[in-house]
Motif scaffolding. Structure first.
Motif, PDB file in Angstrom:
ATOM      1  N   PRO A   1       0.836  -1.206   0.000  1.00  0.00           N
ATOM      2  CA  PRO A   1       0.000   0.000   0.000  1.00  0.00           C
ATOM      3  C   PRO A   1       0.865   1.248   0.000  1.00  0.00           C
ATOM      4  N   ALA A   2       0.277   2.346  -0.482  1.00  0.00           N
ATOM      5  CA  ALA A   2       0.999   3.611  -0.520  1.00  0.00           C
ATOM      6  C   ALA A   2       1.500   3.956   0.874  1.00  0.00           C
TER       7      ALA A   2
ATOM      8  N   LEU B   1      -8.767  -1.660  -4.283  1.00  0.00           N
ATOM      9  CA  LEU B   1      -9.106  -0.240  -4.357  1.00  0.00           C
ATOM     10  C   LEU B   1      -8.472   0.530  -3.194  1.00  0.00           C
ATOM     11  N   LEU B   2      -8.105   1.766  -3.459  1.00  0.00           N
ATOM     12  CA  LEU B   2      -7.479   2.608  -2.448  1.00  0.00           C
ATOM     13  C   LEU B   2      -8.422   2.820  -1.261  1.00  0.00           C
TER      14      LEU B   2
ATOM     15  N   PRO C   1      -8.601   7.950   1.987  1.00  0.00           N
ATOM     16  CA  PRO C   1      -7.521   8.767   2.559  1.00  0.00           C
ATOM     17  C   PRO C   1      -8.045   9.602   3.733  1.00  0.00           C
TER      18      PRO C   1
ATOM     19  N   TYR D   1     -15.106   8.778  -3.375  1.00  0.00           N
ATOM     20  CA  TYR D   1     -14.430   9.491  -2.299  1.00  0.00           C
ATOM     21  C   TYR D   1     -14.933  10.932  -2.278  1.00  0.00           C
TER      22      TYR D   1
ATOM     23  N   ILE E   1      -4.595  11.232  -5.265  1.00  0.00           N
ATOM     24  CA  ILE E   1      -5.453  10.060  -5.038  1.00  0.00           C
ATOM     25  C   ILE E   1      -5.175   9.006  -6.107  1.00  0.00           C
TER      26      ILE E   1
ATOM     27  N   GLN F   1      -1.766   7.336  -5.563  1.00  0.00           N
ATOM     28  CA  GLN F   1      -1.800   6.385  -4.450  1.00  0.00           C
ATOM     29  C   GLN F   1      -2.468   5.080  -4.870  1.00  0.00           C
ATOM     30  N   GLN F   2      -3.505   5.183  -5.722  1.00  0.00           N
ATOM     31  CA  GLN F   2      -4.157   3.967  -6.206  1.00  0.00           C
ATOM     32  C   GLN F   2      -3.190   3.139  -7.062  1.00  0.00           C
TER      33      GLN F   2
ATOM     34  N   GLU G   1       0.050   3.125  -6.909  1.00  0.00           N
ATOM     35  CA  GLU G   1       1.073   2.574  -6.025  1.00  0.00           C
ATOM     36  C   GLU G   1       0.567   1.332  -5.302  1.00  0.00           C
ATOM     37  N   ARG G   2      -0.687   1.341  -4.942  1.00  0.00           N
ATOM     38  CA  ARG G   2      -1.273   0.184  -4.245  1.00  0.00           C
ATOM     39  C   ARG G   2      -1.284  -1.058  -5.143  1.00  0.00           C
TER      40      ARG G   2
END
Length: 281
Positions: free
Chosen positions: A78-79, A109-110, A113, A172, A266, A269-270, A272-273
């Motif tokens: 995860p990020a 899915l992220l 945050p 989100y 956002i 980060q997704q 990166e996950r």
């Protein structure tokens, strides 16, 4: 009802001219704008459907691929993770080195945050969902509904031939209620994912859309915005990227001017996950 909702639900369906120079709301809107997925632009699947229709070579013949089983799954970090998971761990989600992802799409899915909560439902699919087989079938129907009737079955068959495994969505809502970001993960054949993402990149370079921000570290990610009338109160942003067997797409809608850097954060980060072990961005 918030000022943002009033703009969306005005009984007389105001023209763009009527939305120029709207009054500044006294307080930030607190309710999310209820809008369908990426209303302003042709979705990636629809773009590829069009390519199928004109014989552009993105069709059943090029979507067959064999996924080699990896001997051991490795979780995607995860990020912000400090270290890789233990080799002896049994992760619930992640990616194999061949680019295939495993686990629930809701896990991939992220997570929300800090400063965000779940946003509005994405049509009939909810705001935090891994689609069931029936929902996936409905989802494919939705992708082809604007095509000529005689072509729908043909294109839907081509989309199915891409090896559609599933789709997941999460929305989100920012703390101030001014922005909603909706992330979709579509899982299917890796070559088809690359093709669809390339089509979206080509669309973003047509000059029809405004140039969007780049995503640091992800040169194959594409972001662009629709044309915007001066003084329009709302704006949209669309981003897509391919990560192995996942097509990642994000639609952002909110009060103009959009906080583009926050939206891109956002999306990054997704990505990166979903990182693939051994791959370099």
């Amino acid at each position: 009802m918030s000022d943002l909702d009033n703009l969306r639900t005005a009984p007389e369906a105001p023209t763009p001219e009527a939305l120029v120079d709207p009054p500044v709301p006294a307080t930030p809107p607190t309710a999310p704008p209820a809008t369908p997925r990426a209303r302003f632009v042709l979705r990636a699947t629809a773009a590829v459907a069009a390519a199928v229709l004109v014989g552009a070579g993105i069709g059943v013949a090029v979507i067959k691929v064999r996924y080699d089983d990896a001997p051991a799954p490795v979780a995607a970090a995860p990020a912000g993770a400090a270290a890789a998971p233990s080799p002896n761990a049994s992760p619930n989600y992640g990616a194999w080195s061949n680019g295939s992802h495993f686990g629930s799409l809701r896990d991939l899915l992220l997570p929300l945050p800090i400063g965000y909560q779940l946003g509005p439902d994405e049509g009939d699919y909810g705001d935090d969902t891994s689609l069931t087989p029936d929902q996936l079938n409905s989802y494919l129907d939705e992708r082809v509904k604007d095509l000529p009737k005689e072509k729908r079955d043909q294109v839907k068959a081509a989309l199915r031939a891409e090896g559609r495994k599933g789709a997941g969505v999460r929305s989100y809502l920012s703390a101030d209620g001014k922005m909603v970001a909706t992330l979709w993960l579509d899982q299917f054949n890796q070559h088809a994912v690359e093709a669809e993402n390339a089509v979206m990149g080509a669309l973003s370079d047509t000059g029809v859309f405004r140039q969007g921000p780049s995503v640091p570290g992800y040169s194959d990610a594409h972001c662009f915005l629709p044309p915007l009338d001066p003084g329009a109160p709302l704006d949209d942003l669309e981003c897509t990227a391919g990560v192995g067997d996942l097509l990642v797409s994000m639609h952002v809608e909110g009060v103009a001017p959009l906080p583009k850097s926050e939206a891109v954060s956002i999306f990054r980060q997704q990505l990166e996950r979903l990182a693939i072990p051994g791959a370099s961005a």
